[in-house]
Design a protein around this motif. Sequence first.
Motif, PDB file in Angstrom:
ATOM      1  N   ARG A 123       0.817  -1.221   0.000  1.00 21.29           N
ATOM      2  CA  ARG A 123       0.000   0.000   0.000  1.00 21.29           C
ATOM      3  C   ARG A 123       0.850   1.271   0.000  1.00 21.29           C
ATOM      4  O   ARG A 123       0.300   2.372  -0.069  1.00 21.29           O
ATOM      5  N   ARG A 124       2.155   1.136   0.063  1.00 22.33           N
ATOM      6  CA  ARG A 124       3.017   2.323  -0.010  1.00 22.33           C
ATOM      7  C   ARG A 124       3.042   2.869  -1.437  1.00 22.33           C
ATOM      8  O   ARG A 124       2.809   2.124  -2.389  1.00 22.33           O
ATOM      9  N   GLY A 136      -3.193   5.309  -6.394  1.00 18.93           N
ATOM     10  CA  GLY A 136      -2.788   4.318  -5.402  1.00 18.93           C
ATOM     11  C   GLY A 136      -2.810   2.900  -5.906  1.00 18.93           C
ATOM     12  O   GLY A 136      -2.360   1.996  -5.212  1.00 18.93           O
TER      13      GLY A 136
END
Length: 265
Positions: free
Chosen positions: A108-109, A164
């Motif tokens: 998720r980074r 994202g």
Amino acid sequence: MSNDILDLGGRVALVTGAGQGVGRQIALHLASHGSGGVAVNDYVLERAEAVAEEIREAGGKAFAVQADVSDIDSVRDMVAKTQAALGPIGVLVNNAGNMGANPHPDIRRPFWETGPEVWNSTIGVNFYGVLNCVSAVVPGLIERKAPGRIITIISDAGRYGDSGLEIYGGAKAGAAGFMRGVARTLGRHQITANNIAIAATETPATAERMHADPARLKKIFSGYIVRRPGQPTDVANMALFLASDASSWITGQTYPVNGGFTLAL
């Protein structure tokens, strides 16, 4: 004689990632419309077994098979086991996806803060998984000289882009492009290849997170023409259509099943 235009005419189907959610519903749909048997694949065998048992209890024929679709040897073994148990595969549904069976803890980074060691699980299941499964199934489809169907579940992240989810969206877009090439190559063999692009869909895995913040949920779906989350049945209905002879003159297409989140010409 069946009057069901969606009847699969005894074709055996292999559905990847079918131990839960959208894949499970696709497997149930195909089993209930004249499939000669459904191979239920999942990375976790117990999940696949549970869905296969649902199909058998409803009077269908099913076989549970564990495989990691990102591993070509595992996929080839899955296809061999499926054909030994049920017969030649006539329908392949590439549904396995998300972030992979064992996503990296940094998944998720921001992608620019990571590298291939983080990206590979997502690319492996969403892109290489499709390549692996298609490459393993196609020789048998061609040899049979009978109509075949290949369906890949992609995401609107691959059509629209999603902040994202750059790696995920890129992998899905790659799978869609691959399928268009497959359609052109295999059309002369009566094999069609199509994609289904889905948006926010409510499954047991996403329901709790989706409904945790009702105000945020309302805001998300204010951008949808049909203002509700998708359901696995919505996707399964399209998959069934594309697996049947009702879609025999359709190939190389991407169908958004997304409540109007994005539109297509």
